[in-house]
Design an enzyme around this catalytic site. Structure first.
Site, PDB file in Angstrom:
ATOM      1  N   HIS A   1       7.724   8.521  -0.285  1.00  0.00           N
ATOM      2  CA  HIS A   1       7.763   7.248   0.303  1.00  0.00           C
ATOM      3  C   HIS A   1       8.420   7.511   1.826  1.00  0.00           C
ATOM      4  CE1 HIS A   1       7.125   5.239  -3.963  1.00  0.00           C
ATOM      5  NE2 HIS A   1       6.100   5.457  -3.169  1.00  0.00           N
TER       6      HIS A   1
ATOM      7  N   HIS B   1      13.866   9.785  -4.649  1.00  0.00           N
ATOM      8  CA  HIS B   1      13.492   8.447  -4.012  1.00  0.00           C
ATOM      9  C   HIS B   1      14.737   7.683  -3.491  1.00  0.00           C
ATOM     10  CE1 HIS B   1       9.157   7.987  -5.191  1.00  0.00           C
ATOM     11  NE2 HIS B   1       9.625   9.321  -6.083  1.00  0.00           N
TER      12      HIS B   1
ATOM     13  N   GLU C   1      16.799   8.443  -8.108  1.00  0.00           N
ATOM     14  CA  GLU C   1      17.016   7.249  -7.362  1.00  0.00           C
ATOM     15  C   GLU C   1      18.201   7.046  -6.649  1.00  0.00           C
ATOM     16  OE1 GLU C   1      14.167   5.089  -6.456  1.00  0.00           O
ATOM     17  OE2 GLU C   1      12.971   5.386  -7.851  1.00  0.00           O
TER      18      GLU C   1
END
Length: 349
Positions: free
Chosen positions: A133, A229, A313
């Site tokens: 992303h 992420h 994350e």
């Protein structure tokens, strides 16, 4: 959960005059930060949002940049990889995983201690990927911390290199990064939802990485897959894993089949939570719900049988400290998360 701008996140600013005068680069700025529904509807019916804040620029005739999280560009990655390969040619190999839809290179790093090929072929493999992303730039800083620790001169780093082969794809969506996308690739697709059946052209990086992993798994050497992420809603650092006992649920009270596997899935993140000050165990989850069934960690676990398949994350904001409230993360904090994770891998292994 509330968006991070409603939890204390402030924008970052880079002032060229500040950098020239003091060496201070990206730093938090802005007062009266507001993030609110603006009444403009999406096709789905949900609202769009507006971010507003007050800012006094520090200098006249200055050039300033604003960002949500610390930028890490495609150019910076290539600069870092060039330096890495020049300084550690004996342990770092840079290869082309594939070219993207726009013709950009997606590179892969192989890091291990030099040895006869038959010795290297016996080493287990740890696989890392990041920046699928594009807007989650903090993921790149964590991957940088992972790489810097592996090539370091500590006894622990040397032991890791002598026992494992590290395969790292630092930027899985270079087209998105270069073109300023937040979540998607040039095809308009979220690449982390394309792992079940990726298109070789539209989703080239995922297709090639999946094919590469499939061939590796025939050797029974891969032990770990980590997809790094950033998170735009939660604070802290946390991990998402896979529940081998009950796909799609977190019903830990009815684990019978694969009980031993599931305990192994929990053990590494649990140990990480005890060793990393930023990792929040309560924010970790071990499910594969429908919305995550096509993600990298889910597919690598389900199709290739890699039990230790996780999403790592990190909040783009920061962490809550007792007595201090919200503390924003720095790039050094993100890099430290990567280094801490490898220390835990060494201890766990």
């Amino acid at each position: 959960e509330r968006p991070l701008y409603q939890q204390g996140l402030r924008p970052l600013m880079w002032s060229e005059k500040d950098v020239a005068a003091t060496g201070i680069g990206w730093h938090r700025v802005g007062e009266k930060v507001c993030y609110f529904e603006n009444g403009t509807r999406r096709r789905s019916g949900a609202n769009h949002y507006t971010l507003s804040f007050e800012l006094v620029f520090p200098h006249e005739d200055d050039c300033c940049f604003l960002a949500m999280c610390f930028p890490y560009t495609f150019s910076q990655l290539h600069k870092d990889m060039n330096t890495l390969c020049a300084e550690h040619p004996e342990m770092v190999k840079r290869t082309l995983l594939c070219t993207t839809l726009a013709g950009n290179n997606c590179d892969m790093l192989t890091i291990t201690s030099p040895a006869p090929q038959h010795v290297i072929d016996e080493r287990k493999i740890l696989v890392f990927s990041g920046r699928v992303h594009p807007g989650e730039s903090n993921a790149s800083w964590i991957v940088k911390g992972i790489i810097q620790f592996i090539v370091g001169d500590t006894a622990l780093a040397k032991a890791l290199r002598e026992n494992f082969v590290f395969l790292i794809v630092p930027m899985l969506n270079p087209d998105g990064v270069i073109n300023g996308h937040y979540r998607v690739a040039l095809s308009g697709h979220d690449l982390n939802r394309m792992w079940v059946k990726p298109d070789r052209e539209k989703h080239a990086t995922v297709w090639h990485l999946k094919e590469f992993l499939m061939k590796l798994c025939e050797t029974n050497r891969p032990l770990l897959y980590i997809d790094v992420h950033g998170h735009s809603i939660k604070r802290n650092v946390f991990m998402y894993g896979c529940n081998s006992a009950a796909f799609g649920t977190s019903n830990f009270g009815h684990i019978n089949q694969h009980k031993e596997w599931f305990h192994r899935e929990l053990a590494l993140p649990r140990l990480f939570s005890e060793r990393c000050a930023f990792l929040s165990w309560k924010d970790c989850h071990f499910d594969i719900d429908k919305s995550k069934a096509h993600t990298g960690r889910s597919v690598v676990f389900r199709e290739f049988g890699i039990v230790h398949s996780y999403t790592l994350e990190a909040s783009v904001c920061g962490t809550e400290r007792p007595g201090l409230g919200l503390v924003h993360f720095s790039t050094a904090d993100f890099e430290a998360v990567g280094a801490d994770f490898l220390r835990v891998v060494a201890e766990y292994a």
